[in-house]
Scaffold this active site. Structure first.
Site, mmCIF file in Angstrom:
data_model
loop_
_atom_site.group_PDB
_atom_site.id
_atom_site.type_symbol
_atom_site.label_atom_id
_atom_site.label_comp_id
_atom_site.label_asym_id
_atom_site.label_seq_id
_atom_site.Cartn_x
_atom_site.Cartn_y
_atom_site.Cartn_z
ATOM 1 C CD GLU A 97 -2.369 -0.682 2.829
ATOM 2 O OE1 GLU A 97 -2.926 -1.819 3.301
ATOM 3 O OE2 GLU A 97 -2.806 0.306 3.241
ATOM 4 C CB CYS B 115 2.548 7.579 3.205
ATOM 5 S SG CYS B 115 2.818 6.253 4.744
ATOM 6 C CB CYS C 193 5.876 -5.202 9.503
ATOM 7 S SG CYS C 193 6.983 -4.339 10.301
ATOM 8 C CB CYS D 85 3.690 -2.454 16.757
ATOM 9 S SG CYS D 85 5.347 -1.920 16.504
ATOM 10 C CB CYS E 199 0.868 -2.167 13.628
ATOM 11 S SG CYS E 199 1.232 -2.039 11.982
ATOM 12 C CB CYS F 7 -0.015 2.065 6.777
ATOM 13 S SG CYS F 7 0.785 1.874 8.366
HETATM 14 N N1 SAH Z 1 7.831 0.274 11.178
HETATM 15 C C1 SAH Z 1 8.053 1.690 11.081
HETATM 16 C C2 SAH Z 1 7.131 2.541 10.226
HETATM 17 C C3 SAH Z 1 5.847 1.899 9.627
HETATM 18 S S1 SAH Z 1 4.523 2.164 10.619
HETATM 19 C C4 SAH Z 1 7.615 2.484 12.310
HETATM 20 O O1 SAH Z 1 7.376 1.608 13.349
HETATM 21 O O2 SAH Z 1 7.738 3.577 12.608
HETATM 22 C C5 SAH Z 1 4.265 4.124 10.659
HETATM 23 C C6 SAH Z 1 3.799 4.783 12.168
HETATM 24 O O3 SAH Z 1 2.357 4.111 12.300
HETATM 25 C C7 SAH Z 1 4.422 4.299 13.194
HETATM 26 O O4 SAH Z 1 4.706 5.160 14.068
HETATM 27 C C8 SAH Z 1 3.578 3.313 13.887
HETATM 28 O O5 SAH Z 1 3.704 2.960 15.041
HETATM 29 C C9 SAH Z 1 2.073 3.886 13.543
HETATM 30 N N2 SAH Z 1 0.907 3.032 13.381
HETATM 31 C C10 SAH Z 1 0.973 1.810 13.307
HETATM 32 N N3 SAH Z 1 -0.356 1.406 13.583
HETATM 33 C C11 SAH Z 1 -1.100 2.322 14.212
HETATM 34 C C12 SAH Z 1 -2.454 2.756 14.558
HETATM 35 N N4 SAH Z 1 -3.429 1.622 14.272
HETATM 36 N N5 SAH Z 1 -2.780 3.829 14.702
HETATM 37 C C13 SAH Z 1 -1.958 4.981 14.913
HETATM 38 N N6 SAH Z 1 -0.675 4.518 14.396
HETATM 39 C C14 SAH Z 1 0.000 3.573 13.965
#
Ligand code: SAH
Length: 353
Positions: free
Chosen positions: A94, A107, A114, A118, A121, A335
């Site tokens: 995406e 973006c 991944c 987290c 996510c 994302c």
């Molecule tokens: N792996 C990298 C970049 C991809 S995620 C990272 O962790 O920074 C991009 C951003 O979106 C990161 O800050 C991540 O923690 C955040 N993110 C992921 N899922 C999310 C969600 N459900 N709500 C808000 N932010 C989210």
């Protein structure tokens, strides 16, 4: 069979070596490079100032990565466009185009899936497929430009994947995207977001680029961060923030801390105080993101009042802070969600956009 040369991921010097080896004059490399990175040519046949013989060689002996959208969702609220691109091996990724006052921003995803896991996510728990090549990262920007005809001034590597887990391709991508013979996007308009892979953060600092590093912090104590992000178990919070300090010392670029506000988890006044203490005195910016609810997850956004109170507490401690405006709420722009839905539906043998 030897692997075909991935010409769109090559630096101009590498392309020059490749082109001369194929028996062409060195200046052909620059023409080819411009077709790929400035004119964004969709086909090798379209490269009309190269001889037909050379074009045939390129078609047979190289990989020419072009991404075409499988699906585009357009937000009726703010015109944000979300792209699902398919890769040559059937994987999907995406990318999102957002319109801001300061320009258009894309973006970009760095991996198909991944490995970081987290908890909040959408990409966690999805199958990790593979790293993206530099060409596949570039093509997300190029494909969107071809589709819209709009100029892109800013790029954020905040899509699916952990960019520092795909370090070498990321570096290539940065150098190609900001190269004067390509789109020549300013390094200052490029942001790379990491969950905090400390050794790679040091490595990136030593490259002395002028890109912005964003750290996904999301909690201000070791215990709370570990509960949200498995990577926190590998690298201690202090160690991670020290790597951010080092990045600023080496590059002079202010760090962005991303902090997803999750109701009842990390949004109290005590949490705000811990955060203020952790980063006090640093040249940085805090981006508060009300967590985007992901289907099937228990995490919810705090109300606006709580988010404002959290912001005020940080501001009173002299910290720059913004609450991120959510773009494309109506098209699940958080994302990973589109890819996740695609994979689920495909698994059931159907895909209904
Ligand atoms: N792996 C990298 C970049 C991809 S995620 C990272 O962790 O920074 C991009 C951003 O979106 C990161 O800050 C991540 O923690 C955040 N993110 C992921 N899922 C999310 C969600 N459900 N709500 C808000 N932010 C989210």
């Amino acid at each position: 069979m030897t692997e075909k040369a991935d010409i769109k991921s090559m630096h101009l010097t590498e392309l020059t070596a490749f082109v001369t080896q194929a028996g062409e004059k060195p200046f052909r490399a620059k023409q080819l490079y411009q077709w790929m990175h400035q004119k964004l040519s969709e086909t090798i046949d379209g490269m009309t100032n190269l001889s037909t013989g050379f074009r045939e060689t390129l078609k047979q002996e190289t990989t020419y990565t072009v991404l075409r959208p499988v699906n585009v969702q357009v937000s009726r609220q703010d015109g944000t466009r979300k792209y699902l691109f398919s890769l040559d091996d059937g994987n999907v990724i995406e990318s999102v185009l957002m319109h801001y006052k300061f320009g258009n921003s894309v973006c970009v995803s760095s991996q198909a899936g991944c490995r970081m896991g987290c908890k909040f996510c959408a990409s966690a728990g999805e199958d990790f497929a593979r790293n993206l090549s530099a060409a596949e990262m570039l093509e997300q920007v190029y494909g969107i430009m071809r589709d819209t005809g709009e100029r892109i001034s800013h790029v954020v590597v905040m899509g699916i994947g952990e960019p520092l887990d795909n370090y070498d391709n990321l570096l290539r991508f940065i150098r190609l995207l900001t190269d004067e013979n390509g789109l020549h996007i300013s390094q200052r308009n490029l942001t790379v977001s990491t969950c905090g892979l400390v050794p790679q953060m040091y490595r990136l600092a030593d490259e002395k680029l002028s890109i912005t590093l964003a750290l996904s912090l999301h909690a201000a104590t070791q215990e709370k961060r570990e509960a949200l992000m498995p990577v926190a178990g590998a690298y201690d919070l202090r160690e991670t923030v020290d790597a951010c300090r080092y990045y600023f010392e080496q590059t002079g670029r202010r760090i962005t801390f991303e902090y997803a506000l999750v109701a009842g988890e990390n949004d109290s006044m005590a949490d705000a105080f811990s955060l203020a203490s952790l980063i006090f005195g640093m040249n940085c910016h805090v981006n508060l993101i009300p967590v985007n609810p992901v289907r099937g997850s228990r995490f919810a956004q705090p109300d606006l009042e709580t988010a404002r109170a959290f912001q005020n507490k940080l501001e009173k401690n002299g910290i720059h802070v913004t609450i991120r405006r959510e773009m494309g709420r109506d098209i699940d722009a958080a994302c990973g969600q589109l890819r996740k839905r695609y994979m689920e539906e495909q698994g059931k043998g159907r895909w209904i956009p």
